[in-house]
Design a protein around this motif. Sequence first.
Motif, PDB file in Angstrom:
ATOM      1  N   GLN A   1       0.827  -1.210   0.000  1.00  0.00           N
ATOM      2  CA  GLN A   1       0.000   0.000   0.000  1.00  0.00           C
ATOM      3  C   GLN A   1       0.861   1.260   0.000  1.00  0.00           C
ATOM      4  N   GLN A   2       1.958   1.242   0.748  1.00  0.00           N
ATOM      5  CA  GLN A   2       2.872   2.383   0.744  1.00  0.00           C
ATOM      6  C   GLN A   2       3.572   2.515  -0.614  1.00  0.00           C
ATOM      7  N   LEU A   3       3.868   1.383  -1.223  1.00  0.00           N
ATOM      8  CA  LEU A   3       4.447   1.399  -2.569  1.00  0.00           C
ATOM      9  C   LEU A   3       3.464   2.028  -3.552  1.00  0.00           C
ATOM     10  N   GLU A   4       2.180   1.737  -3.405  1.00  0.00           N
ATOM     11  CA  GLU A   4       1.162   2.319  -4.278  1.00  0.00           C
ATOM     12  C   GLU A   4       1.119   3.841  -4.122  1.00  0.00           C
ATOM     13  N   VAL A   5       1.200   4.304  -2.884  1.00  0.00           N
ATOM     14  CA  VAL A   5       1.223   5.749  -2.647  1.00  0.00           C
ATOM     15  C   VAL A   5       2.432   6.385  -3.330  1.00  0.00           C
ATOM     16  N   ALA A   6       3.586   5.690  -3.212  1.00  0.00           N
ATOM     17  CA  ALA A   6       4.806   6.203  -3.832  1.00  0.00           C
ATOM     18  C   ALA A   6       4.664   6.269  -5.347  1.00  0.00           C
ATOM     19  N   TYR A   7       4.023   5.258  -5.940  1.00  0.00           N
ATOM     20  CA  TYR A   7       3.872   5.283  -7.396  1.00  0.00           C
ATOM     21  C   TYR A   7       2.892   6.373  -7.817  1.00  0.00           C
ATOM     22  N   GLY A   8       1.887   6.629  -6.970  1.00  0.00           N
ATOM     23  CA  GLY A   8       0.981   7.737  -7.259  1.00  0.00           C
ATOM     24  C   GLY A   8       1.725   9.058  -7.276  1.00  0.00           C
ATOM     25  N   GLU A   9       2.639   9.240  -6.330  1.00  0.00           N
ATOM     26  CA  GLU A   9       3.454  10.459  -6.302  1.00  0.00           C
ATOM     27  C   GLU A   9       4.377  10.507  -7.514  1.00  0.00           C
ATOM     28  N   TRP A  10       4.897   9.350  -7.904  1.00  0.00           N
ATOM     29  CA  TRP A  10       5.765   9.270  -9.080  1.00  0.00           C
ATOM     30  C   TRP A  10       5.034   9.739 -10.336  1.00  0.00           C
ATOM     31  N   ARG A  11       3.786   9.332 -10.474  1.00  0.00           N
ATOM     32  CA  ARG A  11       3.019   9.731 -11.656  1.00  0.00           C
ATOM     33  C   ARG A  11       2.790  11.237 -11.704  1.00  0.00           C
ATOM     34  N   ARG A  12       2.811  11.871 -10.544  1.00  0.00           N
ATOM     35  CA  ARG A  12       2.633  13.323 -10.504  1.00  0.00           C
ATOM     36  C   ARG A  12       3.936  14.084 -10.734  1.00  0.00           C
ATOM     37  N   SER A  13       5.084  13.401 -10.533  1.00  0.00           N
ATOM     38  CA  SER A  13       6.356  14.137 -10.587  1.00  0.00           C
ATOM     39  C   SER A  13       7.399  13.518 -11.501  1.00  0.00           C
ATOM     40  N   TYR A  14       7.025  12.495 -12.285  1.00  0.00           N
ATOM     41  CA  TYR A  14       8.022  11.765 -13.072  1.00  0.00           C
ATOM     42  C   TYR A  14       8.760  12.658 -14.063  1.00  0.00           C
TER      43      TYR A  14
ATOM     44  N   GLN B   1      14.649   3.626  -9.359  1.00  0.00           N
ATOM     45  CA  GLN B   1      15.670   4.502  -8.777  1.00  0.00           C
ATOM     46  C   GLN B   1      15.024   5.575  -7.903  1.00  0.00           C
ATOM     47  N   TYR B   2      13.929   6.147  -8.398  1.00  0.00           N
ATOM     48  CA  TYR B   2      13.216   7.173  -7.633  1.00  0.00           C
ATOM     49  C   TYR B   2      12.720   6.609  -6.301  1.00  0.00           C
ATOM     50  N   PHE B   3      12.092   5.454  -6.347  1.00  0.00           N
ATOM     51  CA  PHE B   3      11.515   4.854  -5.142  1.00  0.00           C
ATOM     52  C   PHE B   3      12.593   4.521  -4.114  1.00  0.00           C
ATOM     53  N   GLU B   4      13.667   3.918  -4.558  1.00  0.00           N
ATOM     54  CA  GLU B   4      14.691   3.456  -3.625  1.00  0.00           C
ATOM     55  C   GLU B   4      15.520   4.606  -3.053  1.00  0.00           C
ATOM     56  N   GLN B   5      15.498   5.752  -3.728  1.00  0.00           N
ATOM     57  CA  GLN B   5      16.195   6.930  -3.196  1.00  0.00           C
ATOM     58  C   GLN B   5      15.297   7.766  -2.278  1.00  0.00           C
ATOM     59  N   ASN B   6      13.997   7.860  -2.629  1.00  0.00           N
ATOM     60  CA  ASN B   6      13.101   8.745  -1.904  1.00  0.00           C
ATOM     61  C   ASN B   6      12.249   8.039  -0.847  1.00  0.00           C
ATOM     62  N   TYR B   7      12.167   6.723  -0.949  1.00  0.00           N
ATOM     63  CA  TYR B   7      11.403   5.936   0.019  1.00  0.00           C
ATOM     64  C   TYR B   7      12.273   4.778   0.504  1.00  0.00           C
ATOM     65  N   GLU B   8      13.447   5.123   0.976  1.00  0.00           N
ATOM     66  CA  GLU B   8      14.462   4.120   1.291  1.00  0.00           C
ATOM     67  C   GLU B   8      13.976   3.123   2.337  1.00  0.00           C
ATOM     68  N   ASP B   9      13.285   3.589   3.370  1.00  0.00           N
ATOM     69  CA  ASP B   9      12.838   2.682   4.430  1.00  0.00           C
ATOM     70  C   ASP B   9      11.836   1.660   3.905  1.00  0.00           C
ATOM     71  N   ILE B  10      10.893   2.126   3.091  1.00  0.00           N
ATOM     72  CA  ILE B  10       9.892   1.202   2.530  1.00  0.00           C
ATOM     73  C   ILE B  10      10.574   0.198   1.609  1.00  0.00           C
ATOM     74  N   ALA B  11      11.484   0.689   0.764  1.00  0.00           N
ATOM     75  CA  ALA B  11      12.200  -0.200  -0.156  1.00  0.00           C
ATOM     76  C   ALA B  11      13.006  -1.237   0.612  1.00  0.00           C
ATOM     77  N   THR B  12      13.641  -0.832   1.697  1.00  0.00           N
ATOM     78  CA  THR B  12      14.444  -1.752   2.509  1.00  0.00           C
ATOM     79  C   THR B  12      13.566  -2.812   3.160  1.00  0.00           C
ATOM     80  N   ASN B  13      12.402  -2.412   3.657  1.00  0.00           N
ATOM     81  CA  ASN B  13      11.504  -3.366   4.311  1.00  0.00           C
ATOM     82  C   ASN B  13      10.842  -4.314   3.317  1.00  0.00           C
TER      83      ASN B  13
END
Length: 659
Positions: free
Chosen positions: A363-376, A434-446
């Motif tokens: 679910q947090q990944l989905e939120v991140a992708y939603g933000e990505w679509r707004r700022s890609y 790359q965007y996700f793992e740099q900007n949402y490092e904790d979620i990506a790590t978990n």
Amino acid sequence: MNTALVQVLQALEGYTPETATGYFGNGTRAKLQAKGAITKNNAASNQDWVWLGSTALLCNGQNISPSKAWDENLTNIIITFQMQSAISQSGELDYTTWMSLLTSCGDPNRPCVACDTRFEITDEFAEYLKADGYKIVGRYLSEPDQENLSEKDYFKALRTGELARIVSHGLKYFPIFQEYSTKLAHFTAATGADHAQKAQAAAQRLGVPATVIYFAVDYDATDAEIASNILPYFQAVSENLSDGYRVGVYGTRNVCTRAYEAGYAVASFVSDMSSGYSGNLGFPLPTKWAFDQFAEMNATTGKYHGQWDLDRVAYSGRVVAVDTVKEEGVPLQSAYPYEAPGEPTTNSLSSLTKITDVLPLIQQLEVAYGEWRRSYMNHAPIEYKPLSIEEGIINYLSKYYTKNDTPSYSNSSGYLRHAMFSLAVASYDAYFGQYFEQNYEDIATNLDPFIGDGHEEVRDSIGGKNDLPHMTYTLYAYAYGSTSPRHWTGWGGDLASGMDDMHNIMNNHPQLDSHRVADLIIGADTSNIAAYLTDNDVSSDKVFSLHCNYTDLCDDADAIALSRRLTASTEGGIHALSSAMLSYYDSVTEQIRYTAYADDGLDFTNYDTLYETVWNKMDGTWERLRAIGLLAQFAGTSTNEERSLCCSAFAHYLLNMSK
């Protein structure tokens, strides 16, 4: 429950409090049909109808809270209920779905493939049945005082040669035992023992092979009566029935459920057309139902083709109908009984994370992708276009197979690493990664322990297991298309790899029984290798592997089921995938999981049809293409016999797991 729900329905239809009696008559039905389906698109103007639908789903055993709002979860739960009821899976509250929710008999005019009758199946009768789409007919093994009657005077019992006639017309059958079953006094332990022996003797005399025999409770037994008489009766039946015959129960929803839950019956033939019986009112359809009797054609309602009484019966496919007749006096035994592989051990499952515990990360990944679509546009070249949110999430979850820099073939689904599969679905979205793992490092790590290199499997609530990258990669192919046939990325690729596994085993251990080897490796779990293989040192071979294992077949089934939910939904939204997964894993049963393969063209009518459809999909023109075909790439140098045995084991496995 049913009366109260019907009163609410009648209020919505415009009945006054005085006329909303709770009786589901022709007027109520006509207004319901005229209303039309309640859907996602018209739900906002039909909020009270949505509330009634969600409440009825709850009363029918679905995991849902009553609500006036239509969301993705409601669509998924409607589909689950429709699947469990063997009705069309529209994902909408249509007339047939309302009828199944509010009455035990459901829509009496819905299509079905099974029936039962007391009349002899003559050549004329059989041809009518076949022409009208019926495939299975239930018939009675015997009747009271039969020994004092000539066959022409039988009221309902099978005649000599009748079963052979049924089969010769391309029909199948299921046996029913019903003698003295209409009141409480008929049900005792002594009667149960006697009935088991009579049913078995009749089945053997008539040439019925080992199958489920349905013992009838043909009256409205109360809870107290079920406890005092019905359950002791079925306990005695189960203790006295042998030679491969298994106990089925015919009766109300309550009777069927209680007999199954007590362990005295393996399947149910539900008398749902008795919609006024207390044992049907307020009770959900039994989990392990095989046949569901829902409408009657007789002198009052109109005889079938003007000649015969006929009950219309829904068929779940859970228990295979019979399509053979044994020669009289021939022992009922299988020349080759199926031997199921080992399922995961308790210890191996307990060490795994629950898939529902991973869903918050998704679910947090989905939120991140939603933000990505707004700022890609700030992070990717001008020609880049992002995927939809659910497609982008599936793409990232399956990165283990789509990234070019991950390790090569190193796990149970290594065929997905092959070049042809790297092109089968969209390639890894490196910009988002790359965007996700740099900007949402904790979620990506978990999330990485479940989708990255060396990732671990997860478990569900019924003992199933998933390899998330494998499941989501397969889901991608089914939901969004593939350059190769979809089953190649799922069960077809797994099964072809299993054929290669079998060939390697037989090469190294030619003394082994090839039938047993196929059975014991297709669908096996690595934590529970069969003793036949370990005792013969098979599992110690350097080349020993299980590329069509328990987890793989859970993954493939779940991918098909989830793709159905995603494509049927019109809602979309940021949490479409996680909502579909939550709804599915909250309600999943083995029957729902493994019969999902039917959506990929596999025919669960019986073993023969299932094997045939599996074989046809594995042995088609494209699969046999040299160099690039599925078999050429992944089945290795396995022989046709080895491939056939693996297809047979796969068919047996699906039937066994979907019971």
